[in-house]
Each structure stands twice: as C-alpha cells, then as structure tokens.
Write an enzyme that holds these catalytic residues in place. Sequence first.
Site, PDB file in Angstrom:
ATOM      1  N   VAL A 253       0.746  -1.186  -0.188  1.00 21.04           N
ATOM      2  CA  VAL A 253      -0.138   0.005   0.005  1.00 21.04           C
ATOM      3  C   VAL A 253       0.816   1.136  -0.223  1.00 21.04           C
ATOM      4  CG1 VAL A 253      -1.569   1.276   1.423  1.00 21.04           C
ATOM      5  CG2 VAL A 253      -2.109  -1.124   1.068  1.00 21.04           C
TER       6      VAL A 253
ATOM      7  N   ILE B 118      -1.047  -8.330   1.369  1.00 22.50           N
ATOM      8  CA  ILE B 118      -1.075  -6.696   1.353  1.00 22.50           C
ATOM      9  C   ILE B 118       0.025  -6.113   2.520  1.00 22.50           C
ATOM     10  CG2 ILE B 118      -2.562  -4.524   2.021  1.00 22.50           C
ATOM     11  CD1 ILE B 118      -3.193  -5.810  -0.549  1.00 22.50           C
ATOM     12  N   LYS B 119       1.009  -5.644   1.827  1.00 18.37           N
ATOM     13  CA  LYS B 119       2.007  -4.918   2.827  1.00 18.37           C
ATOM     14  C   LYS B 119       1.431  -3.497   3.184  1.00 18.37           C
ATOM     15  CE  LYS B 119       7.016  -5.438   2.276  1.00 18.37           C
ATOM     16  NZ  LYS B 119       8.182  -5.357   1.219  1.00 18.37           N
ATOM     17  N   LEU B 120       1.704  -3.332   4.716  1.00 20.14           N
ATOM     18  CA  LEU B 120       1.413  -2.101   5.100  1.00 20.14           C
ATOM     19  C   LEU B 120       2.520  -1.723   6.301  1.00 20.14           C
ATOM     20  CD1 LEU B 120      -2.126  -3.295   5.913  1.00 20.14           C
ATOM     21  CD2 LEU B 120      -1.725  -1.029   4.719  1.00 20.14           C
TER      22      LEU B 120
END
Length: 321
Positions: A97, A131-133
């Site tokens: 993201v 999903i990388k945050l």
Amino acid sequence: MTSKLDQLREITTVVADTGDIEAVARLKPVDCTTNPSIVLKALGTPMFADAIKEAVAWGKKQGGNPDAVSSAVADRLAISVGAALVKLVPGRVSTEVDADLSFDTEASLAKARSIIAAYKDRGIDQDRILIKLASTWEGIRAAEVLQKEGIDCNLTLLFSKAQAIACADAKVFLISPFVGRILDWYKKSTGKDYTAEEDPGVISVREIYNYYKANDIKTIVMGASFRSAGEIEALAGCDRLTISPNLLDELAKDEGKLERKLSPEGRKPDPKVSVDEKTFRWMMNEDAMATEKLAEGIRAFAKDLGTLRTMVQKELQLAAA
C-alpha cells in the site's frame, strides 16, 4: 555436500525480496516480497516494456485529474510486476500500500481493497497476495480490518517489540521485522562493528520470535532486510526469511554446515501483553532507533513511489504528444 540455501529451506520458508523475474525463476523461492523500490527497479528492465506501454495506453483513456491518473497507472504497473511474480512462485506475492498512506487507516483500507480487486481482474485470487502495510498504529488498524475480511497482510518496517505486540493483538497474518536497518542504526550510533550473534537486528528478531512462540501467537515471523549471509544464518529456523538474490546466491554457493538457531521448542517464557494506542506511541517514542528507522523507511518508499509516478507522468505526456 548440500548448500546452505538448501539446508535453510529444510527449516525455514525462503522468500525472495526482489522483482527480478530471472532471479526468481532461477532461485525458486516459495514467496516474493515487493516494495516501491523493487517495483521501480523491475520496471527499468526490458521485460516490463510492454507492461509500461499497456498501462500508459490504459491511462490515456482515463479521465480526471492528471495526478490521479498517474497514480492509477503506477498502481497498475505494481500489479503487473506482482502478477508476473505470481506465475513463478507457488506461494504468495506481497504488494505494498502507498507509503504516503501510512498514517491514514481508511485510505489504506481503500487502497488495499483496490489492489486485491486489480489482481482479481487478472484472474489472481486474494489467497495468492499479501497486502503490505507499514507497521504504524494506523497501518496495523487497517490490517486488523482486512484480516477480518479474509485479506491477509504483511506488516513491514517493523523495528520493535512494541510493533510486534500490536500486530499480534491485531491478528495479522505475517510481520517483517527488519534486521539490517537496525544494525545500520546501531553501527552509526555507536561506531562499533558487530558479529552476527551480537547483531542488534538479529537479537530483535530472536526476541520477537520467542515472544510469539512463547504465547502461541499464530502470526508468521519473516525476518527481512539483511546485510550479510551471517545475519541470515543467525536466524536459521525462523518461520520465513525474505532474502535478496545476491545473498541467496551466496548461500547457494556455500556448502558449509548450517546450524539451526531458532525453533518453537527452544522458546523461553515471556508473558503476553497487549498495547493500546497511547502505550504503543509511548513505547515507540522511547525507542529512538525504531522511531527513526520507521520514519526513514516510510520516506524512502514514498520517494520511490514519487519517482515511479513522475516516470508515469512523463510517459503519459509523451503518449499524448
């Protein structure tokens, strides 16, 4: 003799930290991780020339604000890199993201959902994607919501036990505690050199791993950001390790014996705690290294994302000429 890479694969899931298609095909990792820096580098190779043309042609057909269009095209290109990697690995690909949303939970949620939708448009199921945050308070809260929606998350830029505890509280799928960047900070701060066993980054990941195993926390620990093969060897047995191609190659050429350093059976008691927002922010405030490296990492990823968007704007302008 068996290489250290093959020995590592027997006790740890090996992940490639790259968008280099040729390296992934050659090294055969289980998963791949990407970030804006990796996407930018991948798009500079001839392999993605057609993807850039396609994305720019798509962008020309979109109406509205030019900045919004360039941002959408940049997203499309990041998905193109991820989609190419999905074809090469049996496991998952992490897609990040936007770093400039690191302090906005709602915007992070919207972006994450749009990433998953874009992959689905290409026939790629969400169970192939992480999903990388960033491990900010806001990023962790976004991950908590996404996990409840069945969207698994990879919490990155993690430099402290406080962040790891908050991620465990949120029941995130996976965390990426950084090793090399912690070492960088301590070397600069103290002027000292460290052996792999003394390495503050190695010690940090070992502490987090032990805390998770001692409390039967299911979140996967994936060590990241390595400066040397020695750091990787010092974490042999960790759930997963995401490693750059040059270090994977180094391990593949080394036929020495690899000793297991981490295992659930070796855990030591470490009482489980929870952190609320004020406690999290105070713990981060008291940890100069974690605060500085988190901020620095967000800035660096935001800068590379900005470079990608600028590249897209130039391509759109050329296409319109």
